[in-house]
Design an enzyme around this catalytic site. Structure first.
Site, PDB file in Angstrom:
ATOM      1  CG  ASN A   1      76.051  83.813 104.769  1.00  0.00           C
ATOM      2  OD1 ASN A   1      76.009  83.429 103.610  1.00  0.00           O
ATOM      3  ND2 ASN A   1      77.039  84.531 105.255  1.00  0.00           N
TER       4      ASN A   1
ATOM      5  CG  HIS B   1      68.984  81.759 100.741  1.00  0.00           C
ATOM      6  ND1 HIS B   1      70.164  81.807 100.046  1.00  0.00           N
ATOM      7  CD2 HIS B   1      68.040  82.227  99.885  1.00  0.00           C
ATOM      8  CE1 HIS B   1      69.948  82.274  98.818  1.00  0.00           C
ATOM      9  NE2 HIS B   1      68.659  82.546  98.702  1.00  0.00           N
TER      10      HIS B   1
ATOM     11  CB  CYS C   1      56.947  69.723 111.194  1.00  0.00           C
ATOM     12  SG  CYS C   1      56.131  68.266 110.507  1.00  0.00           S
TER      13      CYS C   1
ATOM     14  CB  CYS D   1      52.213  70.201 110.496  1.00  0.00           C
ATOM     15  SG  CYS D   1      53.314  70.146 111.926  1.00  0.00           S
TER      16      CYS D   1
ATOM     17  CB  CYS E   1      56.689  66.894 113.733  1.00  0.00           C
ATOM     18  SG  CYS E   1      55.491  68.145 114.216  1.00  0.00           S
TER      19      CYS E   1
ATOM     20  CB  CYS F   1      51.925  65.852 112.381  1.00  0.00           C
ATOM     21  SG  CYS F   1      53.413  66.329 111.496  1.00  0.00           S
TER      22      CYS F   1
ATOM     23  N   GLY G   1      80.983  88.820  99.468  1.00  0.00           N
ATOM     24  CA  GLY G   1      81.176  87.371  99.518  1.00  0.00           C
ATOM     25  C   GLY G   1      80.063  86.549  98.913  1.00  0.00           C
ATOM     26  CB  THR G   2      77.137  86.824  97.260  1.00  0.00           C
ATOM     27  OG1 THR G   2      76.208  86.042  96.513  1.00  0.00           O
ATOM     28  CG2 THR G   2      77.081  88.260  96.796  1.00  0.00           C
TER      29      THR G   2
ATOM     30  N   PRO H   1      87.292  88.332  96.884  1.00  0.00           N
ATOM     31  CG  PRO H   1      88.240  86.596  98.120  1.00  0.00           C
ATOM     32  CD  PRO H   1      86.931  87.277  97.835  1.00  0.00           C
TER      33      PRO H   1
END
Ligand code: NAD
Length: 264
Positions: free
Chosen positions: A109, A126, A134, A137, A165, A168, A205-206, A232
């Site tokens: 998550n 993740h 950025c 960079c 950014c 840059c 839950g995946t 579920p």
């Protein structure tokens, strides 16, 4: 009635495995945050976003093609996560950690609901909605967390220009891992090491379709761990114990039962 009795029995067996365990891993996906009002990836997108497929917005190509569309979507998700509260599933995971000799929590998550429920040292496979950086960079974007949409131009039809950014001048991007991008290697290594060396892994839950994260519970099972799945819907990972139901209902029961006779 018969089904309910079967579930209670399965929760009892899972709790027993937890009581005997020394090293426990919890691996979570979008389903654990569903009861906090955060839609899962597989839920149909609502409102402004209903004409898109989430998987098509979550790619580097989509950001390159239309940064305002993708940034606007992530800003909507960030603000929604900020407004959400941890649910009893997140709270039960934090409580379980206190009862285990060794405990490791890893999540796919990108909200911060585990941390807000009191979990510490969460492995984020993740990335996070709350750590934009950025796109060129890589510098972390310095911002004050608020529920105001962050970015330039007019917020229109959900689109919003990403901020630039400070170093840059290139567009800032969400701090999440997109489809087609590698996962942060240190997080991935820690996750696989913990899964390969645990007694019990609880997968919550995946849907088990986003790789390489989906390999984590499989790796635990192949390494000899008891795998408890909370969802579920069964997802087909060869779980030792499948506990059918919402995380916010099942996890508090499981943790209560497992810690009742606190050998944990
Ligand atoms: P997914 O959307 O593919 O699957 C969600 C799973 O949760 C399904 O199997 C569903 O049956 C189950 N589920 C639904 N409600 C539940 C509940 N109340 N309790 C327990 N389970 C429930 O999500 P995924 O497997 O995490 O993978 C998709 C990707 O989407 C992840 O990489 C993640 O980064 C991203 N994502 C994250 C969030 C978030 O941070 N909250 C939200 C949406 C998507």
């Amino acid at each position: 009635m018969k089904r309910e009795a079967g579930l209670q029995q399965e929760i009892g067996l899972a709790a027993q495995a937890l009581r005997l365990a020394r090293r426990v891993v919890v691996f979570t996906g979008a389903g654990i945050s569903a009861e906090s009002g955060i839609p899962t990836f597989r839920d149909a997108l609502t409102g402004l976003w209903s004409r898109f497929d989430a998987a098509e917005l979550a790619t580097p190509e989509a950001f390159e093609r239309d940064p305002a569309l993708v940034w606007g979507w992530y800003e909507w998700r960030r603000r929604r996560a900020l407004a959400a509260k941890p649910n009893p599933g997140h709270v039960a995971v934090a409580a379980l950690a206190e009862h285990c000799a060794e405990f490791c929590l890893m999540t796919q998550n990108v909200d911060d609901l585990h941390e807000r429920a009191g979990s510490r040292e969460v492995i984020h496979l993740h990335g996070s909605l709350h750590q934009p950086r950025c796109s060129a960079c890589g510098r972390a974007f310095d911002y004050e967390s608020s529920s105001e949409p962050m970015g330039g131009g007019e917020l229109s039809e959900g689109r919003l220009d990403p901020p630039a950014c400070g170093d840059c001048g290139e567009p800032v991007r969400p701090g999440v891992v997109w489809f087609g991008e590698p996962l942060p290697s240190a997080a991935l290594e820690r996750a696989f090491a913990a899964a390969g060396d645990c007694d019990v892994l609880i997968s919550v839950g995946t849907s088990g379709v986003v790789y390489p994260a989906a390999q984590v519970p499989i790796h635990a099972r192949q390494s000899g761990a008891v795998v408890i799945e909370v969802n579920p819907q069964p997802i087909g990972v060869a779980a030792t114990h499948f506990l059918a139901g919402p995380a916010g209902v099942i996890l508090p029961k499981l943790v209560r039962l497992a810690s009742a006779d606190s050998a944990l």
